[in-house]
Design an enzyme around this catalytic site. Structure first.
Site, short mmCIF file in Angstrom:
data_model
loop_
_atom_site.label_atom_id
_atom_site.label_comp_id
_atom_site.label_asym_id
_atom_site.label_seq_id
_atom_site.Cartn_x
_atom_site.Cartn_y
_atom_site.Cartn_z
N GLY A 12 0.91 -1.22 -0.04
CA GLY A 12 -0.12 0.00 -0.09
C GLY A 12 0.63 1.23 -0.11
N ASP A 13 0.21 2.43 -0.18
CA ASP A 13 0.87 3.62 -0.16
C ASP A 13 1.92 3.83 -1.17
OD1 ASP A 13 -0.67 4.30 2.03
OD2 ASP A 13 0.76 3.60 3.51
N GLY A 15 1.50 5.34 -4.23
CA GLY A 15 1.27 6.54 -4.81
C GLY A 15 0.05 6.09 -6.06
N LYS A 16 -0.83 5.07 -5.53
CA LYS A 16 -1.98 4.93 -6.51
C LYS A 16 -2.79 6.13 -6.64
CE LYS A 16 -3.25 1.74 -3.43
NZ LYS A 16 -2.05 2.06 -2.59
N GLY A 40 -5.83 5.61 1.90
CA GLY A 40 -5.75 7.04 2.13
C GLY A 40 -4.52 7.40 0.88
N HIS A 41 -5.37 8.15 0.04
CA HIS A 41 -4.81 8.46 -1.57
C HIS A 41 -4.62 9.72 -1.54
CE1 HIS A 41 -6.79 4.54 -2.99
NE2 HIS A 41 -5.94 4.31 -1.95
N ARG A 143 -23.11 -13.29 6.00
CA ARG A 143 -24.54 -12.93 5.66
C ARG A 143 -25.29 -12.13 6.55
NH1 ARG A 143 -24.51 -19.10 3.38
NH2 ARG A 143 -23.55 -19.45 5.39
N GLN A 223 -5.17 -0.36 -0.75
CA GLN A 223 -4.03 -1.20 -0.40
C GLN A 223 -2.99 -1.78 -1.35
OE1 GLN A 223 -7.48 -1.93 0.87
NE2 GLN A 223 -7.24 -0.08 1.98
N GLY A 301 -1.69 8.62 10.32
CA GLY A 301 -0.53 9.60 10.74
C GLY A 301 0.42 8.74 11.10
N THR A 413 7.88 11.34 -10.70
CA THR A 413 9.10 11.81 -9.73
C THR A 413 9.04 12.86 -9.03
OG1 THR A 413 9.02 13.42 -11.93
CG2 THR A 413 10.42 11.40 -12.15
P1 GDP Z 1 -1.30 5.51 -2.39
O1 GDP Z 1 -2.33 5.09 -0.76
O2 GDP Z 1 -1.03 4.63 -2.88
O3 GDP Z 1 -2.60 6.52 -2.91
O4 GDP Z 1 -0.46 6.67 -1.83
P2 GDP Z 1 -0.49 7.47 -0.66
O5 GDP Z 1 -1.01 8.67 -1.13
O6 GDP Z 1 -0.99 6.98 0.84
O7 GDP Z 1 1.21 7.69 -0.45
C1 GDP Z 1 1.74 8.31 -1.25
C2 GDP Z 1 2.51 9.83 -1.01
O8 GDP Z 1 3.50 9.86 -2.11
C3 GDP Z 1 1.76 10.69 -1.13
O9 GDP Z 1 1.82 11.72 -0.28
C4 GDP Z 1 1.96 11.38 -2.48
O10 GDP Z 1 1.61 12.81 -2.78
C5 GDP Z 1 3.36 10.98 -2.87
N1 GDP Z 1 4.14 10.71 -3.77
C6 GDP Z 1 3.42 10.05 -5.04
N2 GDP Z 1 3.97 9.86 -6.00
C7 GDP Z 1 5.24 10.77 -5.83
C8 GDP Z 1 6.64 10.72 -6.29
O11 GDP Z 1 7.10 10.25 -7.38
N3 GDP Z 1 7.53 11.31 -5.64
C9 GDP Z 1 7.22 11.97 -4.50
N4 GDP Z 1 8.24 12.53 -3.71
N5 GDP Z 1 6.11 11.70 -3.75
C10 GDP Z 1 5.22 11.13 -4.47
P1 IMO Z 2 -3.70 2.40 0.81
O1 IMO Z 2 -4.91 2.40 -0.46
C1 IMO Z 2 -1.22 0.84 3.54
C2 IMO Z 2 -2.55 -1.90 6.51
C3 IMO Z 2 -3.01 -1.57 7.83
C4 IMO Z 2 -2.94 -3.00 8.78
C5 IMO Z 2 -3.50 -3.86 7.70
C6 IMO Z 2 -4.97 -4.09 8.11
O2 IMO Z 2 -3.65 3.91 1.04
O3 IMO Z 2 -2.58 1.85 -0.05
P2 IMO Z 2 -7.17 -2.79 7.99
O4 IMO Z 2 -7.74 -1.42 8.58
O5 IMO Z 2 -7.23 -2.87 6.47
O6 IMO Z 2 -8.07 -4.08 8.57
O7 IMO Z 2 -5.66 -3.20 8.33
O8 IMO Z 2 -3.68 -3.12 6.51
N1 IMO Z 2 -3.47 -0.91 5.45
C7 IMO Z 2 -2.96 -0.04 4.77
N2 IMO Z 2 -1.58 0.00 4.56
N3 IMO Z 2 -2.01 1.34 2.96
C8 IMO Z 2 -3.22 1.10 3.09
O9 IMO Z 2 -4.10 1.76 2.09
C9 IMO Z 2 -3.71 0.37 3.93
N4 IMO Z 2 -5.09 -0.05 4.18
C10 IMO Z 2 -4.90 -1.00 5.37
O10 IMO Z 2 -1.76 -0.65 8.43
O11 IMO Z 2 -1.64 -3.12 8.61
MG MG Z 3 -2.20 5.25 1.15
#
Ligand code: GDP
Ligand code: IMO
Ligand code: MG
Length: 429
Positions: A12-13, A15-16, A40-41, A143, A223, A301, A413
């Site tokens: 996860g996280d 940069g989707k 969290g996007h 269910r 995720q 956070g 980038t």
């Molecule tokens: P997601 O959950 O996959 O949508 O990713 P998040 O938004 O949780 O985390 C990605 C973080 O990296 C966010 O704060 C974006 O603004 C940031 N981000 C995305 N692409 C890039 C990149 O190419 N470079 C940098 N420095 N930050 C990026």
């Molecule tokens: P995005 O879409 C990163 C993680 C939680 C925990 C596990 C189970 O922003 O990439 P849950 O609340 O889903 O039962 O928690 O999954 N987790 C994530 N980690 N990015 C996420 O979403 C996540 N959504 C859940 O931290 O380890």
């Molecule tokens: Mg995220």
């Protein structure tokens, strides 16, 4: 064809959100198909930062945005998020936004149970986002769920509420908690019902119509594959299938609709919550990566755990999810490192392995085997073409591509929407 399915190929996280927002202007509809407001996007457009948890990232460009049946929906979180985005000038109405009427609801009792279990688990906790995701999916499969369509029939909902609450009362008793207040829950549902129902519809019909008209659909995963309930680092996973295959089941379109599977891959690795992480760095290198990458969770956070790029994991997730091409993000975070490391294999009990085994204890025990490459001192931040990248960065991208046996379609980038290098347009056949 010309549809695109975006999934996270790590924990996860990756940069989707940024990539979906960038692609959304070429799409006719953006569909969330699993997860809930645990996602969290973050999207950065000029001076404005948008943080989305439940709404599809297409909403910011005004693209038709749909919450599919595979999502678990917290009505109160939905209302709060819509109000927040409207406050930022985003237009959301029943023209550009729809919710599947067969979505199961996340209720306050789910959030309660999530918290009670995590607290009781102490050190063994999963580290969930505390949003009630797991308990809500359990009730769906059991269910017992109350669904969006039930909000239109609250006069008939008593037996459903009784069945659901009887199940939860037994669980709550184990935590010394009082039974669920049925009347209170019903009153809360009655209060929020009209807000949700204004967007509710059988979205499979809407999608069928959209597809007939030749429209391009963009599926937005939440995720990542390593958090998939089947394929991830079980039990330290979320409670949905995060792989590309669930785009179809979670939206009501057949599997051929999936199209180009775009795996989003961070140029290093992060994870939030507990569980195995072979390339995790506990030293100042990890600290530097985390600080440069601003690796703090959007939802909770929490500080994200950080490590080097793990090619074993990404080769595995790309295979499992049938990834056509990847978007490699956050390459700029690696600027200035003298050398960069890539994990190319694991050592377990004296044996070399080229995949992550299924057993939890083995996953925790594997030791990474690294390849070290020269870093680059130049800045890649904001690069919009290959020509803007230093030779060592290009070599790093090429080596990743080789090791994961999957081509690179995009390179990101910076957080900013347009700081993206297009190698192959995922929407082009
Ligand atoms: P997601 O959950 O996959 O949508 O990713 P998040 O938004 O949780 O985390 C990605 C973080 O990296 C966010 O704060 C974006 O603004 C940031 N981000 C995305 N692409 C890039 C990149 O190419 N470079 C940098 N420095 N930050 C990026
Ligand atoms: P995005 O879409 C990163 C993680 C939680 C925990 C596990 C189970 O922003 O990439 P849950 O609340 O889903 O039962 O928690 O999954 N987790 C994530 N980690 N990015 C996420 O979403 C996540 N959504 C859940 O931290 O380890
Ligand atoms: Mg995220």
């Amino acid at each position: 064809m010309a549809n695109v399915t975006v999934i996270g190929a790590q924990w996860g996280d990756e940069g989707k959100g940024k990539i979906v927002d960038w692609l959304a202007s070429r799409a006719d509809a953006v569909v969330r198909f699993q997860g809930g407001h645990n996602a969290g996007h973050t999207l950065v457009v000029g001076e404005t930062t948008y943080k989305l948890s439940l709404l599809p990232s297409g909403i910011v460009t005004g693209t038709l945005s749909i919450i599919g049946n595979g999502v678990v929906l917290d009505p109160w979180a939905l209302k709060a998020e819509i109000e927040k985005l409207e406050g930022q000038g985003v237009v959301i109405n029943d023209d550009n936004f729809a919710i599947a009427d067969n979505c199961p609801l996340i209720l306050p009792l789910h959030r309660d149970l999530d918290g009670l279990r995590e607290t009781a688990a102490g050190k063994g906790k999963i580290g969930t986002t505390g949003r009630g995701i797991g308990p809500a999916y359990e009730d769906k499969v059991g269910r017992r769920a109350i669904r969006v369509c039930d909000l239109a029939h609250l006069d008939q909902v008593d037996p459903q509420i009784e069945r659901l609450c009887a199940h939860h009362d037994a669980l709550r008793a184990g935590f010394d908690q009082p039974p669920v207040d049925r009347e209170g829950l019903k009153a809360e549902l009655a209060e929020i019902a009209d807000f949700v129902l204004q967007y509710a519809q059988p979205v499979w019909k809407r999608l069928k119509k959209v597809r007939k008209a030749g429209a391009r659909v963009l599926f937005e995963g939440a995720q990542g594959v390593l958090l998939d309930v089947d394929h991830g680092t079980y039990p330290f996973v979320t409670s949905s299938n995060t792989v590309s295959g669930s785009a179809s089941a979670g939206s009501g379109l057949g599997p051929s609709a999936t199209g180009f599977v775009l795996g989003i891959v961070k140029a290093y690795t992060t994870r939030v919550g507990s569980g195995p992480f072979p390339t995790e760095l506990d030293d100042e290198v990890g600290q530097r990566l985390g600080e440069r990458g601003h690796e703090f969770g959007t939802v909770t956070g929490r500080q994200r755990r950080v490590g080097w790029f793990d090619a074993v994991l990404v080769r595995q997730t790309c295979a499992i999810s049938g990834v056509t091409g990847i978007a490699l993000t956050k390459i700029d975070v690696l600027d200035g490192f003298e050398t960069v490391k890539i994990c190319t294999g694991y050592r377990l009990n004296g044996k070399v392995m080229d995949y992550l085994p299924s057993h939890a204890a083995s996953q925790a025990a594997v030791e990474p085997i690294y390849e070290e490459m020269p870093g680059w001192s130049e800045s890649t931040a904001g690069a919009k073409s290959w020509a803007d990248l230093p030779a060592a960065a290009i070599k790093y991208v090429q080596r990743i591509q080789e090791l994961i046996e999957t081509p690179v379609a995009l390179v990101s980038t910076s957080p900013e929407r347009d700081d993206t290098i297009l190698v192959r347009d995922p929407f082009e056949d």
